[in-house]
Design a protein around this motif. Structure first.
Motif, PDB file in Angstrom:
ATOM      1  N   SER A  50       0.842  -1.245  -0.061  1.00  0.00           N
ATOM      2  CA  SER A  50      -0.061   0.119   0.008  1.00  0.00           C
ATOM      3  C   SER A  50       0.934   1.321  -0.123  1.00  0.00           C
ATOM      4  N   SER A 132      -4.644   4.386  -1.723  1.00  0.00           N
ATOM      5  CA  SER A 132      -4.419   3.477  -0.515  1.00  0.00           C
ATOM      6  C   SER A 132      -5.127   2.095  -0.891  1.00  0.00           C
ATOM      7  N   GLU A 135      -7.066   1.068   2.111  1.00  0.00           N
ATOM      8  CA  GLU A 135      -8.385   1.461   1.987  1.00  0.00           C
ATOM      9  C   GLU A 135      -9.378   0.765   1.377  1.00  0.00           C
ATOM     10  N   LYS A 138     -10.492  -2.374   2.959  1.00  0.00           N
ATOM     11  CA  LYS A 138     -11.720  -1.898   3.794  1.00  0.00           C
ATOM     12  C   LYS A 138     -13.046  -1.754   3.263  1.00  0.00           C
ATOM     13  N   GLU A 139     -12.826  -1.121   2.135  1.00  0.00           N
ATOM     14  CA  GLU A 139     -13.902  -0.994   1.100  1.00  0.00           C
ATOM     15  C   GLU A 139     -14.677  -1.980   0.681  1.00  0.00           C
TER      16      GLU A 139
END
Length: 147
Positions: A50, A132, A135, A138-139
């Motif tokens: 990342s 990211s 991120e 996570k999404e």
């Protein structure tokens, strides 16, 4: 344009064979210690990849190269983290019909939860510098757990 699902299933065999050596070479090329561990413990590589990806100016010439590697990585991460597996989506009603997807997760309540790691990687590599990987993971997780 009609999709030949049988050809996709044939292509899937090559895809499965190529993804692990490509990921290993990617990890090695980024200079990570114990690059082979990306295949058995992708979690360890999430933050470093990342960080690397966030700093990249992605040119048109390198976009496909990076997208494929990030897609492979996302798929392997979700296989390990959520007990999923790679397959060819064979549900004609799915937006992922004919895509190489990760699904059959043991950690999500919906048995039909799946996603296309290459599509997610393409979205990510289309973002400007500062993107990211953490991120987007996570999404995806939020989306899959909300199904």
């Amino acid at each position: 344009m009609s999709l030949d699902i049988e050809k996709q299933k044939e292509r899937f065999n090559s895809f499965r064979e190529e993804r692990l050596p490509v990921l290993h070479d990617f990890s090695k090329g980024l200079g990570f210690q114990d690059p082979h561990e990306i295949l058995i413990n992708p979690e360890k590589f999430l933050q470093p990849i990342s960080s690397w990806l966030s700093d990249q100016e992605i040119s048109a010439e390198s976009k496909n190269w990076i997208t494929v590697r990030i897609g492979y990585f996302l798929g392997e991460l979700f296989v390990e983290r959520h007990g999923g597996c790679w397959s060819v989506c064979q549900a004609p009603s799915s937006r992922y019909y004919g895509h190489f997807v990760v699904g059959e997760f043991s950690s999500f309540d919906n048995a039909n939860a799946l996603f296309d790691p290459m599509e997610a990687a393409f979205v990510l590599t289309s973002q400007p510098k500062g993107r990211s990987l953490v991120e987007i993971v996570k999404e995806i997780e939020d989306s899959l757990s909300g199904l």
